[in-house]
Scaffold this motif. Structure first.
Motif, short mmCIF file in Angstrom:
data_model
loop_
_atom_site.label_atom_id
_atom_site.label_comp_id
_atom_site.label_asym_id
_atom_site.label_seq_id
_atom_site.Cartn_x
_atom_site.Cartn_y
_atom_site.Cartn_z
N ALA A 1 0.84 -1.21 0.00
CA ALA A 1 0.00 0.00 0.00
C ALA A 1 0.87 1.25 0.00
N HIS A 2 1.95 1.22 0.75
CA HIS A 2 2.89 2.34 0.75
C HIS A 2 3.59 2.45 -0.60
N TRP A 3 3.94 1.30 -1.16
CA TRP A 3 4.67 1.30 -2.43
C TRP A 3 3.87 1.96 -3.55
N ARG A 4 2.54 1.79 -3.53
CA ARG A 4 1.71 2.38 -4.59
C ARG A 4 1.95 3.88 -4.71
N GLU A 5 2.14 4.55 -3.58
CA GLU A 5 2.25 6.01 -3.59
C GLU A 5 3.69 6.50 -3.45
N ALA A 6 4.61 5.58 -3.17
CA ALA A 6 5.98 5.99 -2.85
C ALA A 6 6.68 6.63 -4.04
N GLN A 7 7.46 7.66 -3.75
CA GLN A 7 8.27 8.33 -4.75
C GLN A 7 9.76 8.16 -4.48
N ALA A 8 10.09 7.65 -3.31
CA ALA A 8 11.48 7.48 -2.91
C ALA A 8 11.62 6.16 -2.16
N PRO A 9 12.83 5.61 -2.12
CA PRO A 9 13.04 4.37 -1.36
C PRO A 9 12.63 4.53 0.10
N TYR A 10 12.06 3.48 0.67
CA TYR A 10 11.64 3.53 2.07
C TYR A 10 12.08 2.25 2.77
N GLN A 11 12.36 2.39 4.05
CA GLN A 11 12.87 1.27 4.83
C GLN A 11 11.72 0.47 5.43
N VAL A 12 11.87 -0.86 5.44
CA VAL A 12 10.91 -1.75 6.10
C VAL A 12 11.68 -2.62 7.08
N GLN A 13 10.96 -3.20 8.01
CA GLN A 13 11.57 -4.04 9.04
C GLN A 13 11.38 -5.51 8.72
N TRP A 14 12.36 -6.27 9.17
CA TRP A 14 12.25 -7.71 9.00
C TRP A 14 11.07 -8.24 9.81
N ALA A 15 10.41 -9.27 9.30
CA ALA A 15 9.35 -9.97 10.01
C ALA A 15 9.46 -11.45 9.69
N ALA A 16 8.84 -12.27 10.50
CA ALA A 16 8.93 -13.72 10.33
C ALA A 16 8.45 -14.13 8.94
N ASP A 17 9.21 -15.02 8.33
CA ASP A 17 8.89 -15.63 7.04
C ASP A 17 9.02 -14.66 5.86
N TYR A 18 9.62 -13.50 6.08
CA TYR A 18 9.80 -12.54 5.00
C TYR A 18 10.83 -13.07 4.01
N GLU A 19 10.52 -13.03 2.71
CA GLU A 19 11.43 -13.56 1.68
C GLU A 19 11.35 -12.73 0.40
N PRO A 20 11.71 -11.46 0.46
CA PRO A 20 11.67 -10.62 -0.74
C PRO A 20 12.83 -10.94 -1.68
#
Length: 739
Positions: free
Chosen positions: A619-638
């Protein structure tokens, strides 16, 4: 009732017909078993009386455990593949004469290579782990000044002249060596060839039947070069004690100088000799002053000839023409030459006669001759032969296991075959043969922000390669999990594809199949280790990146100044999927969002594994114009872009499940920032489920083993990172409780 004379006439006709069939069979026929039968003559000498087998004409084989030395000059990607096929044939026939199959003699390969071939062959022989096979490399660059003064029009270039200087570079302690071209295939035990050194002595062996002297070599026993089926000729004089080189007579009219108008070859003794297979008696050769001898001869001939046409072979023949006492002619079956104008068919009667096949035409397997199909099939057998079957020990000889083999055997011996996860444990310990840069590859020029796409695939995903090449214009490093036979199909696939054959910045690395489970992380590590750019995009083969992603990633790395400051960052490329096999790929983020809103695209695995990509914050990515930081969470595999020296994947995860999750945990544990790129995206295409995911879904035991691997992974994390690893274990437990 028939007249009394009719049966006699029919019987006579039948007998005559049978006689014609028999005569035609021997003159023109094909052996029903081997497809080979030819009248064999060189220079008019008949050999029709040859026996089927020549086993009784060979000197005793070398003693068990005697080390056999072989020297080969190899440069580039294609020659490296040829060397492997050659070595397969040598190893195969080293076992074939015994039952059960086992080798009797260790081998020491002396490989003169350029940097490309050395990199390939070092990796391959280290991972092949063939017992009693020693490899030593010699730098071809150091030899070039010794022969670069010789003009050479042969396609082998400078490398085709390097056999001339082998006596100067091989160890002084080495007395004898077999020298081979890369384009030969063995059809017999190499120990039999080594045994022919016994014929170099000045005494005529009492058991050796001699042929009549050859017109090409008057007063000598050159007829030995014809065939292993020899006529007794007790009057043949003893061989000179100065013999230093064993060669097979050239099986074409090249050196006779009559192939075309104004054809002027280098001087040769009669038909000359071919240098695809050479026996060098090194200490004798050095005593003759070999280096000065061939150098003076080459300089003298180059006063009237502009260049060598057949590389080292021309120089060898010029020396032998002047000093015929140096050569020991070998039976022609030890170098059956398949050039365009070959007379090789006069050399053999049966397949059992053949010892070494030499593809000495630039056309290689496409050469045309009477028995080309038979020879091609023999060669193709070794191309597709499973190399792991040649990992056989020498029983009764001193332990000559390759490095790491003993520890590996001990680890495998400790496994419990009754343990539920035995299959997983065994696969983790498997050492796969690895052939890096299987095809010609041009490394990208050094650029500070360049990115290589890294992925792995198996045979059933080859169809993705052309589309991937159209989407990603930058370098790629791809690991393929194939059998030996698959690798040849892949080679043909690339060579016949206009898209793939045009891309020289794609490095393909073959990891040969071994075991029931897919070694996904081992494959990723192979591809990652061979990436040559500062950064890598860690993707999967069933994803197509945005058309502009390669340029966008390089620009983002530069803008974020990732290379100019000590900042660990993993750039996240948002992942999407389509369930349609045919759809219009978006050219921009705006087009992607339109497809997403229309239901033609979805967030990757949103309906099966939402936690795998939810932290990306779409949802954030849809509107983002610049790189943004996210936090690790369980089972995350980007899917991420990271520096090339990032942590490797954990090889314990084989088959399906948690292979990328564990890697992202490792990145987080090493304090990599996770930065989502606002204009980046990659789209997963649908395909049939793999065997491993099918097993994961259907087998509780499979899932239980994966859970065991997860727990062991967390135990290792705790040992390496201490209290900082507690959050990963806590997250795993919470995830399991929710499930």
């Amino acid at each position: 009732m028939l007249p009394r004379g009719r049966p006699r006439a029919l019987g006579a006709a039948t007998l005559l017909l049978l006689l014609l069939v028999v005569v035609g069979f021997f003159l023109f026929g094909r052996d029903p078993e081997y497809g080979l039968r030819a009248a064999a003559t060189f220079d008019g000498d008949p050999y029709g009386s040859r026996n089927r087998s020549a086993s009784g004409l060979h000197p005793p084989l070398p003693p068990k455990c005697e080390l056999l030395h072989v020297a080969i000059v190899c440069a580039g990607h294609n020659s490296s593949r040829e060397v492997i096929t050659l070595v397969k044939s040598v190893l195969f026939y080293s076992h074939a004469r015994l039952f059960p199959p086992k080798r009797k003699n260790p081998l020491h390969l002396h490989l003169v290579t350029d940097a490309v071939a050395r990199n390939i062959l070092e990796t391959l022989f280290r991972t092949w782990m063939v017992p009693a096979l020693v490899i030593r490399f010699y730098d071809a660059e150091e030899l070039k000044p010794l022969i670069s003064w010789i003009p050479n029009t042969h396609y082998s270039g400078l490398y085709g002249l390097m056999k001339l200087v082998l006596p100067s570079i091989l160890p002084l302690s080495l007395a004898r060596v077999i020298v081979l071209d890369t384009d030969v295939t063995f059809s017999s035990d190499i120990a039999e060839l080594w045994a022919l050194f016994a014929h170099f002595s000045g005494e005529t062996p009492a058991t050796l039947p001699w042929p009549a002297p050859s017109p090409a070599y008057p007063g000598s026993c050159c007829g030995l070069a014809r065939s292993p089926h020899l006529q007794a000729a007790p009057s043949c004089p003893p061989l000179p004690d100065k013999q230093v080189v064993g060669l097979v007579e050239n099986q074409s009219d090249w050196y006779l100088g009559n192939l075309w108008k104004n054809h002027r070859p280098w001087p040769a003794l009669g038909r000359g000799f071919n240098t695809g297979v050479i026996l060098l008696w090194l200490d004798r050769l050095r005593q003759t002053g070999w280096e000065q001898m061939w150098t003076l001869m080459a300089k003298r001939e180059l006063l009237t000839l502009t260049a060598t046409s057949l590389a080292d072979q021309d120089v060898f023949n010029a020396v032998i023409k002047e000093h015929p006492e140096l050569v020991h002619p070998l039976p022609c079956v030890w170098n059956v030459q398949l050039s365009d104008h070959t007379l090789a068919e006069r050399c053999y009667l049966e397949a059992a006669d053949l010892k070494v096949i030499h593809w000495n035409s630039p056309k290689k397997l496409r050469v045309k001759n009477k028995h080309a199909e038979f020879f091609r099939n023999l060669h193709l057998t070794f191309l597709g032969y499973d190399g792991k079957l040649l990992r056989r020990e020498l029983f009764g000889c001193p332990n000559q296991l390759p490095p790491g083999a003993e520890q590996l055997q001990q680890a495998l011996a400790q496994l419990d075959e009754e343990e539920p996860c035995f299959e997983f444990r065994q696969q983790q310990l498997t050492v796969h043969r690895v052939h890096i840069t299987f095809l010609p590859h041009q490394p990208p020029p050094p650029r500070p922000h360049d990115v290589t796409l890294v992925a792995q695939l198996s045979m059933d995903r080859l169809q993705m390669l052309e589309a991937l090449c159209r989407h990603w214009s930058g370098p790629m490093s791809l690991a393929l999990y194939l059998t030996d036979a698959d690798a040849q199909q892949f080679l043909h696939f690339v060579e016949t594809s206009p898209v793939l054959s045009a891309r020289k910045d794609v490095a393909y690395h073959i990891v040969y199949r071994d075991g029931p489970l897919y070694p996904v992380n081992q494959l990723r590590n192979v591809a990652l280790a061979q990436a040559l750019t500062p950064y890598v995009f860690l993707s999967d083969i069933d994803f197509l990146p945005a058309y502009s992603l390669y340029d966008y990633l390089r620009a983002s790395i530069e803008q974020l100044e990732l290379g100019s400051r000590p900042r660990k960052a993993a750039l996240v490329v948002p992942a999407f999927e389509t369930l349609h096999y045919r759809f219009s790929f978006p050219n921009s983020k705006a087009e992607l969002l339109t497809l997403l809103d229309a239901g033609s695209l979805h967030i990757f695995r949103y309906h099966e594994w939402p936690q795998g990509h939810a932290p990306t914050a779409y949802a954030h990515w849809r509107e983002a114009q610049a790189p943004y930081q996210v936090q690790w969470a369980a089972d995350y595999e980007p899917y991420v872009v990271v520096p090339r020296d990032c942590p490797r994947y954990d090889p314990r995860f084989v088959g399906f499940g948690w292979n990328k999750v564990a890697h992202i945990i490792e990145l987080d544990a090493q304090e990599y920032e996770l930065l989502v790129l606002p204009e980046a995206f990659s789209i997963h295409l649908p395909h049939a489920p793999s065997l491993d995911i099918s097993r994961f879904r259907s087998s509780p035991a499979y899932r239980d083993c994966l859970q065991t691997l997860k727990e062991e992974f967390h135990q290792d994390l705790s040992r390496r990172y201490g209290a900082a690893a507690l959050k990963y274990l806590t997250a795993l437990q919470q995830s399991q409780s929710r499930a």
